[in-house]
Design an enzyme around this catalytic site. Structure first.
Site, PDB file in Angstrom:
ATOM      1  N   SER A   1       0.842  -1.235  -0.186  1.00 33.36           N
ATOM      2  CA  SER A   1       0.025   0.010   0.059  1.00 33.36           C
ATOM      3  C   SER A   1       1.012   1.300   0.183  1.00 33.36           C
ATOM      4  CB  SER A   1      -0.859   0.189   1.280  1.00 33.36           C
ATOM      5  OG  SER A   1      -0.252   0.390   2.346  1.00 33.36           O
ATOM      6  N   ASP A   2       0.267   2.194  -0.548  1.00 34.09           N
ATOM      7  CA  ASP A   2       0.879   3.374  -0.435  1.00 34.09           C
ATOM      8  C   ASP A   2       0.930   3.834   1.087  1.00 34.09           C
ATOM      9  OD1 ASP A   2       2.101   6.177  -0.550  1.00 34.09           O
ATOM     10  OD2 ASP A   2       0.959   6.721  -2.438  1.00 34.09           O
ATOM     11  N   TRP A   3       1.520   4.620   1.757  1.00 29.32           N
ATOM     12  CA  TRP A   3       1.400   4.982   3.173  1.00 29.32           C
ATOM     13  C   TRP A   3       0.300   5.416   3.810  1.00 29.32           C
ATOM     14  CZ3 TRP A   3       5.375   2.739   1.379  1.00 29.32           C
ATOM     15  CH2 TRP A   3       6.371   2.596   1.799  1.00 29.32           C
TER      16      TRP A   3
END
Length: 809
Positions: A320-322
């Site tokens: 995932s992106d952060w």
């Protein structure tokens, strides 16, 4: 980095059958109207009439964010690279002996500041030599460290159109990440420049999927040649910063139909660079913040399991992106393998994965096989790059720099950075042979973009200010400069050797003082900028995305004022993308213009090389520069509430494709760039055919079918340097598919950078595959060759096509 989220329905889309008669074959929901007004909607949609137009809207009784009924695990995937097969052979027996807790921990970060890196996973004693993974930004250099380099932005790499430089840049980046002990370099970025004001466009390669795909492919190979895992990001449809975590990018993804001319949009535009990354054996892919057609990207079954892991046969893992993870079971079953940075929100001390994932498996919500698949994918990526033996330990701390070893990893990369800066400078205008400069007696240099930043090159966190020479944009896509050469300093050194007297005003962007400085000088250099970056910072009122396409700091006014008193005004543009230059571009006193982009730490030296002719400019712009902002097909959405709907109604007509299809005259077309010499094209010859061959059955990995990608058509032609200076010509090949394909008039499908001495000729051969002649067919859910006559044009830009022929498929 955002952590808020919301769910919402899709907005309606027009879908008249007249635009695509084959749609009726693909849908079984409902029809309305008759004849040319017949409308057919996909499953989950209902037909409604709005303003006398039949449209398909999502069925209010069909949830748009439902959990996949079961996890999709592709056990039989065609066309797997032998490197991946070997990595899986190592990973599977190891995973078989892990506990579910260990398997889950492989994909669960330790939290934003739980380790030394931007993202850190825990060590697992049951895996030999596995001390956890270090994941670190950025696509221009190692972030939050010292002893590193800052490379030209990817938009500049694209402007070179040079595959050798793409790969060399990737390899040098990879060497620096490895030297710091980073396992996963968070790049390259490959979102398209759909909306030219979008904040992170400069981290990508511009407005064309083919060029972006080639930059991605070579960069991934370069990074991974150093044993570092690359991460292709941001998957997918993350084309603006406003509302990036509270918006739905509404794009056709096969059965979720938007306007019918958009049926191939997702595959042919936005997924293509990720396909090229998969072909380069990229180890990881980062899913984005936004929703896609109403479902979050990091739990979107269609885009993750259906397209990426299914059609494209991706064997690595999806992170995932952060803080872009929003659930446990929907995310795991939807295709997410790793949650980053691990905590649900900053310092929450809880995670969607970790023990929650173990419990979901125990409850039967997530199949055991899916957890095993997640762990295998992550561990296989580690084995793929040989990180199980002899890999350097992390030697820095992003949060406590004094704990690091301060290892210098720069090597001789400054030379490559300067070379890319040279090759990416685009000469947009050069009247009266103003450039290259000789040895003028007097010179004025004005604009804050010419000098060094007042408080040093790293005066603002993540470069979140626009002061001094602009070498990169702002946000997580940056790194700290070891230094940056200012144009004022580099030009002054050259001028001193030539006996040129320099007057400058760079303390502020004051048009009157700039005008005074330029009065009476033989030549005046005006530096103007336009900046942008990630939404985590607002700079001069720009919240990530630019507010408009104008030069910052009254740049237009400065150019006009200087040109009013100096008939040899040269404009240097350091910008994140296109700016509107029509206020002054036709002024006869503006004799030359260079787009220098974001050239990294060697900015001043590279520009000086080009200004004085030590390097003949060969850069070509990887986007269209319009005469006015409304000429573009898509623009940033700045206002909204709830889940903001971003409708990709332009379909395939992004950047130059839109300008061509609608006969809009650009100021500077995609692929344009001048040289200090001239080139001629001749002797076009086309051989080969798309006929024949044996195609594989459809299924997971079928988009990697060699039948699609093996070269079958050769396009040969001769290029001659007809001028007096050695130089590099970027040759470009465009196809014009038959009308039945519903494509743009011209589509980039080949290019090369060809160096020629004066009078020298070379035969260039560009190869095309069946994929280059194919369109995505929603009925068969496969790539199909567009039958009929396809035009093939070769030239110096998208609108300077010198040679034309055709082939019939």
């Amino acid at each position: 980095m955002a952590s808020t989220f919301a769910f919402a329905m899709m907005v309606p889309f027009a879908c008249t059958l007249a635009l695509c008669p084959s749609l009726a074959l693909a849908a079984d929901a409902c029809t309305t109207g008759s004849g040319s007004n017949l409308t057919t909607c996909s499953p989950g949609y209902a037909c409604q009439t709005l303003n006398d137009t039949s449209i398909c809207v999502i069925d209010q009784h069909t949830p748009s964010n439902k959990t996949p009924s079961k996890a999709v695990i592709h056990t039989e995937v065609a066309n797997i690279a032998p490197e991946w097969a070997a990595a899986y052979a190592k990973a599977k027996p190891v995973v078989a002996n892990l506990s579910n807790t260990d398997k889950s921990n492989l994909g669960t970060g330790l939290g934003q500041i739980g380790g030394p890196c931007i993202g850190t996973t825990p060590s697992i004693s049951a895996i030999h030599n596995f001390s956890g993974l270090c994941l670190q930004d950025s696509p221009v250099g190692v972030r939050f460290v010292d002893g590193n380099s800052v490379f030209p932005a990817e938009i500049n790499a694209a402007a070179t159109w040079n595959r050798t430089l793409f790969r060399q840049r990737g390899a040098a980046l990879g060497a620096e990440f490895r030297g710091k002990g980073v396992n996963v370099a968070l790049g390259p970025m490959m979102n398209l420049m759909r909306a030219p004001a979008a904040g992170r466009n400069w981290e990508g390669a511009g407005g064309d999927p083919f060029l972006t795909g080639e930059v991605a492919y070579e960069t991934v190979i370069g990074i991974q040649s150093q044993g570092v895992q690359a991460c292709a990001k941001h998957y997918i449809n993350n084309e603006q910063e406003h509302f990036r975590d509270s918006s739905s990018s509404n794009v056709d993804d096969n059965h979720r139909i938007t306007v019918l001319t958009d049926l191939s949009q997702q595959h042919e535009l936005y997924a293509h660079p990720f396909l090229r990354s998969v072909q380069a054996n990229v180890a990881s892919v980062m899913c984005s913040y936004n929703q896609i057609n109403g479902t979050y990207a990091c739990e979107n079954d269609k885009t993750l399991n259906g397209i990426l892991k299914g059609e494209l046969g991706f064997q690595g893992y999806v992170m995932s992106d952060w803080y872009a993870t929003h659930s446990t079971t929907p995310a795991a079953n939807g295709g997410l393998d790793m949650t980053m940075p691990g905590d649900e929100f900053f310092a929450s001390f809880s995670s969607y994965f970790g023990s929650n994932l173990v419990n979901a498996v125990k409850a039967g919500d997530v199949p055991q096989e899916r957890l095993d698949d997640m762990a295998t994918r992550i561990l296989a990526g580690w084995y793929l790059l040989g990180q199980d033996s002899g890999y350097p330990a992390v030697n820095f701390n992003s949060w406590l720099p004094f704990l690091g070893d301060h290892v210098n990893v720069q090597a001789d990369h400054a030379s490559l950075i300067r070379t890319i800066g040279d090759a990416s400078a685009v000469l947009l205008k050069n009247e009266k042979n103003t450039l290259p400069l000789g040895a003028p007696k007097t010179m004025a240099i004005v604009g804050t973009g010419a000098r060094s930043a007042i408080v040093g090159p790293n005066e603002c966190l993540d470069h979140s200010c626009n002061d001094g020479v602009l070498g990169v944009g702002w946000g997580s896509g940056t790194a700290s400069y070891p230094y940056i050469t200012a144009p004022l300093d580099a030009i002054s050194d050259r001028a001193k050797a030539d006996g040129t007297s320099i007057s400058s005003w760079t303390l502020s962007d004051d048009a009157n003082l700039s005008q005074d400085t330029a009065t009476g000088k033989d030549v005046a250099l005006v530096f103007i900028t336009a900046d942008s970056g990630e939404a985590s910072y607002t700079v001069e009122g720009n919240a990530g995305d630019r507010n408009d396409l104008q030069a910052w700091h009254s740049g237009d006014d400065i150019v006009e004022q200087v040109a009013s008193v100096n008939n040899n005004t040269i404009v240097v543009i350091n910008s994140v993308g296109p700016i509107i230059v029509d206020a002054w571009i036709e002024n006869p006193n503006v004799t030359a213009v260079i787009w220098a982009g974001l050239p990294g730490q060697e900015a001043g030296n590279a520009l000086t090389d080009v200004l004085y002719g030590d390097v003949n400019p060969s850069g070509k712009i990887p986007f269209t520069i319009a005469k006015q902002e409304p000429d573009y097909s898509a623009r940033v959405i700045y206002d909204g509430s709830g889940t903001v709907q971003i409708n990709y109604t332009e379909g395939l007509l992004v950047d130059y494709r839109h300008f061509d299809a609608n006969n809009i005259e650009p100021r500077f077309e995609f692929g344009f760039g001048l040289s200090y010499t001239t080139f001629a094209y001749s002797d076009l010859a086309i051989s080969g055919s798309t006929a024949g061959g044996s195609r594989q059955a459809l299924g997971p990995g079928s988009s990697l079918d060699p039948w699609l990608h093996d070269p079958v058509v050769n396009v040969s032609f001769t290029v001659t340097n007809t001028g007096s200076k050695a130089g590099t010509e970027v040759v470009q090949l465009y196809t014009s598919p038959p009308a039945s394909a519903n494509q743009a008039p011209n589509n980039l499908k080949g290019f090369d950078a060809v160096f020629l001495n004066p009078g020298e000729s070379k035969t260039v051969t560009l190869q095309l595959s069946r994929y280059d002649f194919s369109v995505w067919d929603v009925v068969s859910q496969s790539w199909q060759i567009a039958t009929g006559e396809t035009g093939i044009s070769v030239g110096a830009s998208s609108r300077d096509l010198r040679l034309k022929s055709s082939i019939t498929n």
